[in-house]
Write an enzyme that holds these catalytic residues in place. Structure first.
Site, PDB file in Angstrom:
ATOM      1  N   ASP A 107      -2.014 127.094  22.767  1.00 32.18           N
ATOM      2  CA  ASP A 107      -0.863 127.899  22.371  1.00 32.18           C
ATOM      3  C   ASP A 107      -1.168 129.304  22.839  1.00 32.18           C
ATOM      4  O   ASP A 107      -2.266 129.821  22.593  1.00 32.18           O
ATOM      5  CB  ASP A 107      -0.619 127.858  20.862  1.00 32.18           C
ATOM      6  CG  ASP A 107       0.807 128.299  20.531  1.00 32.18           C
ATOM      7  OD1 ASP A 107       1.751 127.743  21.142  1.00 32.18           O
ATOM      8  OD2 ASP A 107       0.984 129.183  19.689  1.00 32.18           O
ATOM      9  N   THR A 119       0.874 118.957  26.813  1.00 31.79           N
ATOM     10  CA  THR A 119       1.958 119.841  27.216  1.00 31.79           C
ATOM     11  C   THR A 119       2.894 119.095  28.147  1.00 31.79           C
ATOM     12  O   THR A 119       2.471 118.207  28.895  1.00 31.79           O
ATOM     13  CB  THR A 119       1.428 121.102  27.918  1.00 31.79           C
ATOM     14  OG1 THR A 119       2.529 121.952  28.274  1.00 31.79           O
ATOM     15  CG2 THR A 119       0.677 120.756  29.192  1.00 31.79           C
ATOM     16  N   HIS A 120       4.162 119.452  28.096  1.00 27.80           N
ATOM     17  CA  HIS A 120       5.148 118.947  29.048  1.00 27.80           C
ATOM     18  C   HIS A 120       5.470 120.030  30.081  1.00 27.80           C
ATOM     19  O   HIS A 120       6.363 119.863  30.891  1.00 27.80           O
ATOM     20  CB  HIS A 120       6.432 118.532  28.317  1.00 27.80           C
ATOM     21  CG  HIS A 120       6.274 117.290  27.495  1.00 27.80           C
ATOM     22  ND1 HIS A 120       6.943 116.121  27.775  1.00 27.80           N
ATOM     23  CD2 HIS A 120       5.510 117.013  26.408  1.00 27.80           C
ATOM     24  CE1 HIS A 120       6.613 115.194  26.887  1.00 27.80           C
ATOM     25  NE2 HIS A 120       5.746 115.719  26.042  1.00 27.80           N
TER      26      HIS A 120
END
Length: 204
Positions: free
Chosen positions: A70, A10-11
């Site tokens: 997610d 993830t960013h």
């Protein structure tokens, strides 16, 4: 003992901090490292598919085991929407305030008795050369009528978890980290991470 490195695909800085808080001292032999590689197109039709897309991309880019999630909010009366579109519900990715306001507007005429919702978090662990592990965490609750609280992010200010009269954004961080959908998904993935750590240390 050398820590086993797992890249978190993830960013999202909020998400990375939340994962670190949840991880705590549960797995001292595991080091979660940041991902700075290319962002794949999340074109899956479910939380599971999108989590796998991200984890596979991070594992391929880094050569490390990769963990991806997610997540989103699912409202019963809306057939589970926003669901996988939670982050882009207003049409602009990452505009949390607009997403939240649109959802409230869409539920304006829905009575309190029909505002049930839940947060979902799906975690995918991809270890190069092995079958992926996929788990899910569900945090049930309801949608408030107005945002409350300064903590958390995303839809937290309008989500009242079951068993509480306050929103997720009003919970103390340690309490949220103990109860949230990600905490529940993380608890489910811990055995697989422990196995990974044990296997890595046995082979070193």
């Amino acid at each position: 003992m050398t820590a086993v490195r797992v890249v978190l695909a993830t960013h999202n800085a909020h998400k990375a901090r939340e994962f670190q808080g949840i991880l705590g001292s549960e797995l001292p032999g595991l080091e979660i490292v940041a991902y700075d590689g290319p962002v794949p197109v999340e074109d899956g039709t479910s939380f599971e598919e999108n989590a796998l897309i991200k984890a596979r991309a991070a594992a391929e880019h880094t050569g490390l085991p990769a963990l991806a999630d997610d997540s989103g909010i699912c409202v019963d009366v809306m057939g589970g929407a926003p669901g996988i579109f939670s982050a882009i519900w207003s049409g602009t990715h990452g505009d949390a305030a607009a997403n939240l306001r649109l959802l409230l507007d869409q539920l304006a005429d829905i009575p309190d008795t029909a505002r049930a919702a839940h947060f979902t978090a799906t975690l995918a662990l991809v270890v190069p050369g092995e079958e992926p592990t996929i788990v899910q965490g569900i945090w049930p609750g309801r949608i408030a009528r107005e945002p409350r609280g300064d903590g958390g992010h995303g839809y937290d200010p309008i989500f009242v978890p079951d068993g509480h009269d306050v929103t997720a954004a009003e919970l103390a961080p340690e309490q949220k980290n103990a109860e949230s959908h990600r905490a529940r998904a993380f608890a489910a993935i811990v055995p697989a991470l422990r196995e990974l750590s044990a296997a890595e240390h046995a082979g070193s």
